[in-house]
Design a protein around this motif. Sequence first.
Motif, PDB file in Angstrom:
ATOM      1  N   HIS A 162       4.469  19.144 -17.207  1.00  0.00           N
ATOM      2  CA  HIS A 162       4.653  18.090 -18.207  1.00  0.00           C
ATOM      3  C   HIS A 162       3.977  16.790 -17.766  1.00  0.00           C
ATOM      4  CE1 HIS A 162       6.721  15.497 -21.101  1.00  0.00           C
ATOM      5  NE2 HIS A 162       7.144  16.585 -21.722  1.00  0.00           N
ATOM      6  N   VAL A 300       6.691   9.609 -19.958  1.00  0.00           N
ATOM      7  CA  VAL A 300       7.747  10.253 -20.748  1.00  0.00           C
ATOM      8  C   VAL A 300       8.475  11.245 -19.858  1.00  0.00           C
ATOM      9  CG1 VAL A 300       8.225  11.783 -22.711  1.00  0.00           C
ATOM     10  CG2 VAL A 300       6.530   9.943 -22.931  1.00  0.00           C
ATOM     11  N   SER A 304      14.160  14.766 -20.952  1.00  0.00           N
ATOM     12  CA  SER A 304      14.809  14.018 -22.034  1.00  0.00           C
ATOM     13  C   SER A 304      13.845  13.597 -23.136  1.00  0.00           C
ATOM     14  CB  SER A 304      15.485  12.766 -21.475  1.00  0.00           C
ATOM     15  OG  SER A 304      14.514  11.817 -21.051  1.00  0.00           O
ATOM     16  N   GLY A 305      12.552  13.500 -22.801  1.00  0.00           N
ATOM     17  CA  GLY A 305      11.585  13.032 -23.780  1.00  0.00           C
ATOM     18  C   GLY A 305      11.579  11.519 -23.943  1.00  0.00           C
ATOM     19  N   LYS A 306      12.383  10.829 -23.165  1.00  0.00           N
ATOM     20  CA  LYS A 306      12.440   9.367 -23.264  1.00  0.00           C
ATOM     21  C   LYS A 306      11.362   8.740 -22.380  1.00  0.00           C
ATOM     22  CE  LYS A 306      17.406   8.987 -24.231  1.00  0.00           C
ATOM     23  NZ  LYS A 306      18.719   8.544 -23.696  1.00  0.00           N
TER      24      LYS A 306
END
Length: 335
Positions: A162, A300, A304-306
């Motif tokens: 990621h 990011v 969590s994608g935050k």
Amino acid sequence: MDNDELYEHYRFIANEGQAPLRVDKFLMNFIENATRNKIQQAAKAGNILVNEIPVKANYKIKPKDEVKVVLAYPPHENLLVAENLPLDIVYEDQDVIVVNKSPGMVVHPGHGNYSGTLVNGLIHHIENLPNNSSDRPGLVHRIDKDTSGLLVVAKTEHAMVHLSKQFFDKTTERLYYALVWGSVEEDKGTIKGNIGRSLKDRMQMSVFPDGEYGKPAVTHYEVIERFTYVTLVKCRLETGRTHQIRAHFKHIGHTLFNDERYGGNQILKGTTFSKYKQFVDNCFKELPRQALHAKTLGFVHPRSGKYLEFNSELPIDIQNCIEKWRRYSKSSTTE
């Protein structure tokens, strides 16, 4: 992730009585199981250096020549040893760890630094760090030995994939503070130009503005403060090439202050007064490295994608050097 870094595999010094001899024949006498064809291929690829300069296979060795063979992978397997090293951990959860690297700490083993690196400390702190394609556990980016500041490390395979994609897609936020020689004219600007290993000195990176060599690189900068003969700038990296800020600023005539590898450890701007020379020497002693700090890092979160963003203070050596220049600049303008 850049793969421009080269690892020293062999180093030999020709003795004082060395008769002229082709470098490929010279190396065959020293390297076990080496074939002449392989040595010639290494020379063709620029991987054989004599006195730090790439040479062809027919180069004639002279007495006291230093001959190195450098390749893109580490010279030994299983180099990684866990070491209990002090780490300045800014943030950590089950997926990632953000570290504020101190100046002088090498990020990963190689080039004769096989212990005391950030990776040695990380594998002591965290078991089973995922490996990247270059066998550098947890790493998705890096900063130079004498650059301080923030790094994010992946603790899982998912986080590795990621985060690596974010760096590849240029969606991370990376802000650096740098003190550079000279008064940077424009308040804001962008430096573009391919960066690749120098054709003259393999320890340096060069800018190739016509794009005939190297990889595309983009650095955005903004002036924070000017101090007569040096300037404090904020840089945002759009790409992450080896020595990007150092090479780009040298290319536009503003070498980083006290950057020995790129000539910034010389007095590049200012007067010839001995008092000024003494002042600059004192600044070099205060800041015995290039004036570069990775101040802000944003990405990011892989789970969590935050969006997370971290900031770090300028190290005390850079702060003290800036304060010296600030005082000097004020006194020189009031005289």
